[in-house]
Design a protein around this motif. Structure first.
Motif, PDB file in Angstrom:
ATOM      1  N   ASP A 143      17.683 -10.742   4.091  1.00 32.14           N
ATOM      2  CA  ASP A 143      18.799 -11.416   4.757  1.00 32.14           C
ATOM      3  C   ASP A 143      20.137 -10.734   4.524  1.00 32.14           C
ATOM      4  OD1 ASP A 143      17.254 -13.410   5.979  1.00 32.14           O
ATOM      5  OD2 ASP A 143      17.211 -14.592   4.136  1.00 32.14           O
ATOM      6  N   ASP A 144      20.124  -9.557   3.884  1.00 34.11           N
ATOM      7  CA  ASP A 144      21.334  -8.756   3.772  1.00 34.11           C
ATOM      8  C   ASP A 144      21.619  -8.094   5.120  1.00 34.11           C
ATOM      9  OD1 ASP A 144      21.587  -9.318   1.082  1.00 34.11           O
ATOM     10  OD2 ASP A 144      20.688  -7.431   0.409  1.00 34.11           O
ATOM     11  N   TRP A 145      22.777  -7.462   5.214  1.00 30.44           N
ATOM     12  CA  TRP A 145      23.019  -6.592   6.364  1.00 30.44           C
ATOM     13  C   TRP A 145      23.025  -5.137   5.913  1.00 30.44           C
ATOM     14  CZ3 TRP A 145      27.333  -3.379   6.532  1.00 30.44           C
ATOM     15  CH2 TRP A 145      28.437  -3.726   5.749  1.00 30.44           C
ATOM     16  N   ASN A 146      22.577  -4.271   6.801  1.00 33.70           N
ATOM     17  CA  ASN A 146      22.583  -2.842   6.496  1.00 33.70           C
ATOM     18  C   ASN A 146      23.150  -2.063   7.678  1.00 33.70           C
ATOM     19  OD1 ASN A 146      20.436  -2.963   8.276  1.00 33.70           O
ATOM     20  ND2 ASN A 146      18.909  -2.187   6.849  1.00 33.70           N
ATOM     21  N   ARG A 147      22.985  -0.751   7.655  1.00 29.88           N
ATOM     22  CA  ARG A 147      23.648   0.127   8.616  1.00 29.88           C
ATOM     23  C   ARG A 147      22.678   0.491   9.749  1.00 29.88           C
ATOM     24  NH1 ARG A 147      24.917   3.849   3.512  1.00 29.88           N
ATOM     25  NH2 ARG A 147      22.826   3.005   3.161  1.00 29.88           N
ATOM     26  N   GLU A 148      22.882  -0.113  10.899  1.00 28.61           N
ATOM     27  CA  GLU A 148      22.040   0.147  12.060  1.00 28.61           C
ATOM     28  C   GLU A 148      22.528   1.373  12.814  1.00 28.61           C
ATOM     29  OE1 GLU A 148      19.590  -0.037  13.879  1.00 28.61           O
ATOM     30  OE2 GLU A 148      19.933  -0.655  15.948  1.00 28.61           O
ATOM     31  N   HIS A 149      21.630   2.357  12.983  1.00 31.21           N
ATOM     32  CA  HIS A 149      21.920   3.502  13.844  1.00 31.21           C
ATOM     33  C   HIS A 149      21.535   3.112  15.266  1.00 31.21           C
ATOM     34  CE1 HIS A 149      21.746   5.579   9.942  1.00 31.21           C
ATOM     35  NE2 HIS A 149      22.447   6.536  10.518  1.00 31.21           N
ATOM     36  N   VAL A 150      22.526   2.841  16.105  1.00 31.28           N
ATOM     37  CA  VAL A 150      22.232   2.430  17.480  1.00 31.28           C
ATOM     38  C   VAL A 150      21.503   3.559  18.203  1.00 31.28           C
ATOM     39  CG1 VAL A 150      23.233   1.660  19.663  1.00 31.28           C
ATOM     40  CG2 VAL A 150      24.138   0.797  17.498  1.00 31.28           C
ATOM     41  N   TRP A 151      21.986   4.802  18.070  1.00 37.14           N
ATOM     42  CA  TRP A 151      21.153   5.949  18.460  1.00 37.14           C
ATOM     43  C   TRP A 151      20.237   6.199  17.269  1.00 37.14           C
ATOM     44  CZ3 TRP A 151      21.703   9.439  22.863  1.00 37.14           C
ATOM     45  CH2 TRP A 151      20.727  10.440  22.869  1.00 37.14           C
ATOM     46  N   ALA A 152      18.982   5.787  17.399  1.00 34.16           N
ATOM     47  CA  ALA A 152      18.053   5.861  16.264  1.00 34.16           C
ATOM     48  C   ALA A 152      18.018   7.277  15.692  1.00 34.16           C
ATOM     49  CB  ALA A 152      16.657   5.433  16.714  1.00 34.16           C
ATOM     50  N   LYS A 153      18.164   7.377  14.376  1.00 39.38           N
ATOM     51  CA  LYS A 153      18.314   8.692  13.748  1.00 39.38           C
ATOM     52  C   LYS A 153      17.071   9.549  13.857  1.00 39.38           C
ATOM     53  CE  LYS A 153      17.507   6.815   9.050  1.00 39.38           C
ATOM     54  NZ  LYS A 153      17.481   5.382   9.439  1.00 39.38           N
ATOM     55  N   SER A 154      15.912   8.941  14.156  1.00 37.53           N
ATOM     56  CA  SER A 154      14.699   9.734  14.351  1.00 37.53           C
ATOM     57  C   SER A 154      14.687  10.427  15.712  1.00 37.53           C
ATOM     58  CB  SER A 154      13.459   8.843  14.222  1.00 37.53           C
ATOM     59  OG  SER A 154      13.443   7.851  15.228  1.00 37.53           O
ATOM     60  N   HIS A 155      15.512   9.966  16.648  1.00 37.88           N
ATOM     61  CA  HIS A 155      15.589  10.601  17.970  1.00 37.88           C
ATOM     62  C   HIS A 155      16.508  11.811  17.874  1.00 37.88           C
ATOM     63  CE1 HIS A 155      13.934   7.215  20.645  1.00 37.88           C
ATOM     64  NE2 HIS A 155      13.791   6.806  19.397  1.00 37.88           N
ATOM     65  N   MET A 197      27.990   3.151  23.149  1.00 37.71           N
ATOM     66  CA  MET A 197      27.735   3.899  21.910  1.00 37.71           C
ATOM     67  C   MET A 197      26.739   5.024  22.154  1.00 37.71           C
ATOM     68  SD  MET A 197      27.762   1.064  18.851  1.00 37.71           S
ATOM     69  CE  MET A 197      26.980  -0.306  19.713  1.00 37.71           C
ATOM     70  N   ILE A 198      25.678   4.721  22.910  1.00 33.87           N
ATOM     71  CA  ILE A 198      24.674   5.744  23.214  1.00 33.87           C
ATOM     72  C   ILE A 198      25.302   6.890  24.010  1.00 33.87           C
ATOM     73  CG2 ILE A 198      22.602   6.203  24.587  1.00 33.87           C
ATOM     74  CD1 ILE A 198      21.985   4.779  21.963  1.00 33.87           C
ATOM     75  N   LEU A 199      26.111   6.572  25.001  1.00 32.73           N
ATOM     76  CA  LEU A 199      26.689   7.604  25.849  1.00 32.73           C
ATOM     77  C   LEU A 199      27.764   8.405  25.117  1.00 32.73           C
ATOM     78  CD1 LEU A 199      26.741   5.610  29.190  1.00 32.73           C
ATOM     79  CD2 LEU A 199      25.018   7.223  28.345  1.00 32.73           C
ATOM     80  N   TYR A 200      28.480   7.759  24.197  1.00 33.36           N
ATOM     81  CA  TYR A 200      29.394   8.507  23.323  1.00 33.36           C
ATOM     82  C   TYR A 200      28.622   9.588  22.558  1.00 33.36           C
ATOM     83  CZ  TYR A 200      31.673   9.650  18.900  1.00 33.36           C
ATOM     84  OH  TYR A 200      32.159  10.328  17.806  1.00 33.36           O
ATOM     85  N   MET A 201      27.482   9.199  21.970  1.00 31.12           N
ATOM     86  CA  MET A 201      26.702  10.147  21.174  1.00 31.12           C
ATOM     87  C   MET A 201      26.230  11.327  22.018  1.00 31.12           C
ATOM     88  SD  MET A 201      26.561   9.160  17.967  1.00 31.12           S
ATOM     89  CE  MET A 201      25.034   9.739  17.201  1.00 31.12           C
ATOM     90  N   ALA A 202      25.875  11.045  23.277  1.00 24.87           N
ATOM     91  CA  ALA A 202      25.403  12.108  24.157  1.00 24.87           C
ATOM     92  C   ALA A 202      26.494  13.114  24.483  1.00 24.87           C
ATOM     93  CB  ALA A 202      24.855  11.497  25.446  1.00 24.87           C
ATOM     94  N   VAL A 203      27.737  12.665  24.529  1.00 20.45           N
ATOM     95  CA  VAL A 203      28.853  13.570  24.792  1.00 20.45           C
ATOM     96  C   VAL A 203      29.304  14.273  23.514  1.00 20.45           C
ATOM     97  CG1 VAL A 203      31.271  13.684  25.523  1.00 20.45           C
ATOM     98  CG2 VAL A 203      29.638  12.324  26.824  1.00 20.45           C
ATOM     99  N   ARG A 204      29.327  13.537  22.414  1.00 21.81           N
ATOM    100  CA  ARG A 204      29.830  14.104  21.155  1.00 21.81           C
ATOM    101  C   ARG A 204      28.909  15.191  20.606  1.00 21.81           C
ATOM    102  NH1 ARG A 204      30.696  16.698  17.667  1.00 21.81           N
ATOM    103  NH2 ARG A 204      31.700  16.331  15.641  1.00 21.81           N
ATOM    104  N   TYR A 205      27.602  14.999  20.656  1.00 25.63           N
ATOM    105  CA  TYR A 205      26.669  15.911  19.993  1.00 25.63           C
ATOM    106  C   TYR A 205      25.857  16.664  21.044  1.00 25.63           C
ATOM    107  CZ  TYR A 205      28.271  13.346  15.992  1.00 25.63           C
ATOM    108  OH  TYR A 205      29.089  12.786  15.037  1.00 25.63           O
ATOM    109  N   ASP A 206      26.242  17.927  21.264  1.00 23.26           N
ATOM    110  CA  ASP A 206      25.625  18.730  22.319  1.00 23.26           C
ATOM    111  C   ASP A 206      24.867  19.928  21.779  1.00 23.26           C
ATOM    112  OD1 ASP A 206      27.662  20.392  21.456  1.00 23.26           O
ATOM    113  OD2 ASP A 206      28.442  20.824  23.477  1.00 23.26           O
ATOM    114  N   GLY A 207      24.532  19.905  20.488  1.00 23.35           N
ATOM    115  CA  GLY A 207      23.791  21.005  19.886  1.00 23.35           C
ATOM    116  C   GLY A 207      24.656  22.035  19.200  1.00 23.35           C
ATOM    117  N   GLY A 208      25.980  21.867  19.261  1.00 25.87           N
ATOM    118  CA  GLY A 208      26.879  22.871  18.705  1.00 25.87           C
ATOM    119  C   GLY A 208      27.278  22.667  17.260  1.00 25.87           C
ATOM    120  N   ASP A 209      26.844  21.560  16.647  1.00 29.20           N
ATOM    121  CA  ASP A 209      27.210  21.266  15.261  1.00 29.20           C
ATOM    122  C   ASP A 209      26.062  21.496  14.285  1.00 29.20           C
ATOM    123  OD1 ASP A 209      29.740  20.481  16.021  1.00 29.20           O
ATOM    124  OD2 ASP A 209      29.181  18.386  16.267  1.00 29.20           O
TER     125      ASP A 209
END
Length: 293
Positions: free
Chosen positions: A137-149, A214-226
């Motif tokens: 019943d605690d709260w934790n850190r949800e990765h909306v873009w699942a980190k396994s993807h 949030m998902i679409l932000y991630m798609a723009v922010r991370y394009d393979g260059g980091d």
């Protein structure tokens, strides 16, 4: 999917066909709280308006167009996406460790009606900031873009980018797991209004647009260059460990049906002012979703 939800969507489709959209927005008030004017999500209203490409309330915020977004304004398609990538990556001068995310979320997701609490993304529950951890019943850190993807884990970068990290009940977070997003399924017992099946998760109506942006932000922010994978949404729900999340068509629909609200806009501003110093452009300009995808 149950008949009630099918009927609701059928009514919505009929409204579009006749040229009128009924825009319904949900209240997010913790079960333990009394109703106040300072609810973190929209006050429930229902109004008829002519159908257009943007939902009511989704008008662009042009406050940063002459400064932050100067190089993006007026562009479309890939040129717009490329420009936004340069802007939000070059201005992200604050990058957090995974342990620092705890304290950041306590501020970004603070309950406007109770500064000692945070609002959990899927349940909508207001919960003590100090009840974070690993118990059921605690709260934790949800990765909306699942980190396994894309297999980026919790390293500083996409794994700690608080534009897509949100507080959530531990067991509900586990129920969502690394599923893609789509409509349908069985209602989640601990989080009414959320639905899930074997390969997808549908969040409650009040945060559907939040999830999409949030998902679409991630798609723009991370394009393979980091040094991380090139993250891209697609229209599938079986993406596994590939650097993709779907369904794009559903995410676009959610972004229109649930435009940015006060809670989401405040969150974007706190991240910009105090933590990462970059913005989610789809909160400021929801119309850019359709300009790119």
């Amino acid at each position: 999917m149950d008949n009630t939800r099918v009927t609701r969507r059928a009514r919505f489709a009929l409204a579009i066909a006749t040229g009128t959209v009924l825009t319904a927005v949900a209240v997010q008030i913790p079960a333990s709280a009394t109703a106040t004017p300072a609810a973190p999500h929209r006050v429930a209203v229902a109004s008829a308006a002519p159908h257009s490409s943007l939902s009511a309330g989704a008008a662009a915020d042009t406050s940063y167009d002459d400064t932050y977004y100067q190089d993006a304004v007026g562009k479309t398609g890939q040129a717009l996406k490329d420009s936004l990538h340069r802007i939000i990556s070059s201005t992200q001068t604050g990058k957090l460790t995974y342990s620092q995310v705890w304290d950041a979320l306590k501020e970004t997701d603070q309950d406007p009606a109770n500064s000692a609490n945070v609002i959990l993304l899927y349940t909508g529950r207001s919960q003590s900031k100090n009840s974070n951890g690993g118990n059921p019943d605690d709260w934790n850190r949800e990765h909306v873009w699942a980190k396994s993807h894309g297999d980026f884990g919790t390293d500083t970068g996409p794994g700690t980018d608080i534009h897509h990290l949100r507080p959530e009940d531990v067991s509900v977070n586990s129920t969502r797991g690394d599923k893609d997003f789509d409509n349908g399924g069985t209602e989640v017992g601990e989080a009414s209004g959320n639905y899930t099946d074997d390969d997808s998760f549908e969040p409650r109506d009040a945060v559907k647009g939040d999830v999409a942006r949030m998902i679409l932000y991630m798609a723009v922010r991370y394009d393979g260059g980091d040094g991380f994978a090139d993250l891209e949404p697609n229209d599938n729900v079986d993406n596994g460990s590939q650097p993709h999340i779907g369904r794009l068509s559903v995410l676009k629909q959610w972004s229109q049906e649930d435009p940015p609200d006060t809670f989401e806009k405040r969150r974007n501003q706190v991240i910009f002012d105090k933590y990462q110093h970059n913005r989610n452009p789809f909160i400021d300009h929801p119309e850019w979703v359709d300009e790119i995808w």
